[in-house]
Design a protein around this motif. Sequence first.
Motif, PDB file in Angstrom:
ATOM      1  N   PHE A 132     -67.159  68.930 -86.225  1.00 56.73           N
ATOM      2  CA  PHE A 132     -68.490  69.469 -85.955  1.00 56.73           C
ATOM      3  C   PHE A 132     -68.349  70.777 -85.185  1.00 56.73           C
ATOM      4  O   PHE A 132     -67.365  70.986 -84.474  1.00 56.73           O
ATOM      5  N   LYS A 133     -69.348  71.636 -85.291  1.00 56.30           N
ATOM      6  CA  LYS A 133     -69.428  72.771 -84.390  1.00 56.30           C
ATOM      7  C   LYS A 133     -69.636  72.199 -82.991  1.00 56.30           C
ATOM      8  O   LYS A 133     -70.313  71.175 -82.822  1.00 56.30           O
ATOM      9  N   ALA A 134     -69.086  72.850 -81.975  1.00 56.60           N
ATOM     10  CA  ALA A 134     -69.158  72.326 -80.608  1.00 56.60           C
ATOM     11  C   ALA A 134     -70.589  72.086 -80.146  1.00 56.60           C
ATOM     12  O   ALA A 134     -70.856  71.121 -79.432  1.00 56.60           O
ATOM     13  N   ASP A 135     -71.524  72.920 -80.577  1.00 53.34           N
ATOM     14  CA  ASP A 135     -72.910  72.745 -80.118  1.00 53.34           C
ATOM     15  C   ASP A 135     -73.627  71.584 -80.816  1.00 53.34           C
ATOM     16  O   ASP A 135     -74.772  71.281 -80.498  1.00 53.34           O
ATOM     17  N   GLN A 136     -72.962  70.910 -81.744  1.00 54.24           N
ATOM     18  CA  GLN A 136     -73.529  69.727 -82.399  1.00 54.24           C
ATOM     19  C   GLN A 136     -73.139  68.428 -81.691  1.00 54.24           C
ATOM     20  O   GLN A 136     -73.567  67.356 -82.097  1.00 54.24           O
ATOM     21  N   VAL A 137     -72.308  68.516 -80.660  1.00 48.76           N
ATOM     22  CA  VAL A 137     -71.777  67.325 -79.997  1.00 48.76           C
ATOM     23  C   VAL A 137     -72.149  67.351 -78.525  1.00 48.76           C
ATOM     24  O   VAL A 137     -71.956  68.358 -77.841  1.00 48.76           O
ATOM     25  N   THR A 138     -72.698  66.230 -78.040  1.00 47.33           N
ATOM     26  CA  THR A 138     -72.959  66.082 -76.608  1.00 47.33           C
ATOM     27  C   THR A 138     -72.243  64.838 -76.110  1.00 47.33           C
ATOM     28  O   THR A 138     -72.181  63.822 -76.801  1.00 47.33           O
ATOM     29  N   PHE A 139     -71.696  64.941 -74.912  1.00 47.22           N
ATOM     30  CA  PHE A 139     -70.982  63.833 -74.284  1.00 47.22           C
ATOM     31  C   PHE A 139     -71.789  63.334 -73.099  1.00 47.22           C
ATOM     32  O   PHE A 139     -72.492  64.103 -72.452  1.00 47.22           O
ATOM     33  N   SER A 140     -71.674  62.049 -72.821  1.00 45.60           N
ATOM     34  CA  SER A 140     -72.356  61.461 -71.667  1.00 45.60           C
ATOM     35  C   SER A 140     -71.448  60.429 -71.021  1.00 45.60           C
ATOM     36  O   SER A 140     -70.429  60.027 -71.594  1.00 45.60           O
ATOM     37  N   GLY A 141     -71.834  59.999 -69.839  1.00 42.87           N
ATOM     38  CA  GLY A 141     -71.025  59.036 -69.107  1.00 42.87           C
ATOM     39  C   GLY A 141     -69.942  59.747 -68.320  1.00 42.87           C
ATOM     40  O   GLY A 141     -70.152  60.857 -67.819  1.00 42.87           O
ATOM     41  N   ALA A 142     -68.788  59.129 -68.236  1.00 41.67           N
ATOM     42  CA  ALA A 142     -67.666  59.705 -67.492  1.00 41.67           C
ATOM     43  C   ALA A 142     -67.189  60.992 -68.163  1.00 41.67           C
ATOM     44  O   ALA A 142     -67.356  61.179 -69.373  1.00 41.67           O
ATOM     45  N   ALA A 143     -66.598  61.848 -67.369  1.00 42.85           N
ATOM     46  CA  ALA A 143     -66.025  63.078 -67.923  1.00 42.85           C
ATOM     47  C   ALA A 143     -64.765  62.727 -68.706  1.00 42.85           C
ATOM     48  O   ALA A 143     -63.980  61.872 -68.293  1.00 42.85           O
ATOM     49  N   ARG A 144     -64.590  63.372 -69.837  1.00 42.24           N
ATOM     50  CA  ARG A 144     -63.369  63.142 -70.603  1.00 42.24           C
ATOM     51  C   ARG A 144     -62.264  64.011 -70.024  1.00 42.24           C
ATOM     52  O   ARG A 144     -62.515  65.108 -69.543  1.00 42.24           O
ATOM     53  N   ASP A 145     -61.059  63.513 -70.064  1.00 43.94           N
ATOM     54  CA  ASP A 145     -59.906  64.306 -69.669  1.00 43.94           C
ATOM     55  C   ASP A 145     -59.443  65.072 -70.897  1.00 43.94           C
ATOM     56  O   ASP A 145     -59.495  64.552 -72.016  1.00 43.94           O
ATOM     57  N   ILE A 146     -58.985  66.293 -70.680  1.00 45.63           N
ATOM     58  CA  ILE A 146     -58.542  67.112 -71.804  1.00 45.63           C
ATOM     59  C   ILE A 146     -57.131  67.610 -71.528  1.00 45.63           C
ATOM     60  O   ILE A 146     -56.867  68.252 -70.510  1.00 45.63           O
ATOM     61  N   TYR A 147     -56.249  67.280 -72.454  1.00 42.20           N
ATOM     62  CA  TYR A 147     -54.866  67.733 -72.392  1.00 42.20           C
ATOM     63  C   TYR A 147     -54.735  68.955 -73.299  1.00 42.20           C
ATOM     64  O   TYR A 147     -55.116  68.902 -74.471  1.00 42.20           O
ATOM     65  N   GLU A 148     -54.223  70.067 -72.761  1.00 42.89           N
ATOM     66  CA  GLU A 148     -54.022  71.266 -73.570  1.00 42.89           C
ATOM     67  C   GLU A 148     -52.690  71.114 -74.301  1.00 42.89           C
ATOM     68  O   GLU A 148     -51.617  71.329 -73.735  1.00 42.89           O
ATOM     69  N   SER A 149     -52.766  70.714 -75.564  1.00 41.58           N
ATOM     70  CA  SER A 149     -51.557  70.427 -76.341  1.00 41.58           C
ATOM     71  C   SER A 149     -50.881  71.688 -76.868  1.00 41.58           C
ATOM     72  O   SER A 149     -49.702  71.669 -77.197  1.00 41.58           O
TER      73      SER A 149
END
Length: 154
Positions: free
Chosen positions: A49-66
């Motif tokens: 999806f385009k980033a503006d089509q996705v919303t997250f809620s609840g706890a913050a997700r951790d992001i690993y820069e691969s």
Amino acid sequence: MGEDVAMTGGCMCGAIRYATKGDAFIVGHCHCESCRKHCGAGISTLVGFKADQVTFSGAARDIYESSPDVGRAFCSKCGTPLTWEGDGGDIGPIVEIHIGTFDNPHVFAPTSHAFYNERLPWVDKPEQLPRFEGFPEDSPILQHGPTDGSPSRA
């Protein structure tokens, strides 16, 4: 699916939830080593999806820069791999979500294979392995070999 369609999903423990709006631009299998390592499976299936089509809620997700400018999100509580996030070129920032984290993953059907040259050697081999309803030691064999999608017994 149309622009008003919202799909939902989240991690195994439920700490992180997401919702998408509109159509995915791709549903595909990825065979690259990075995706295999991130999801822990032989093939990673992602819904983009385009980033503006996705919303997250609840706890913050951790992001690993691969790799530079590529993030792979996961839940630090339960470990569920959630996304591949990066630059989508002409379409801008994208979020590709692991198909198994959707509440209704069956509505998506893969249409392509990416990094096919990196696939594991057994991916396209015909096989007749038995298919079980549950764990092999506790379940009857449902059938041998691939299925056409209809229920059957061995």
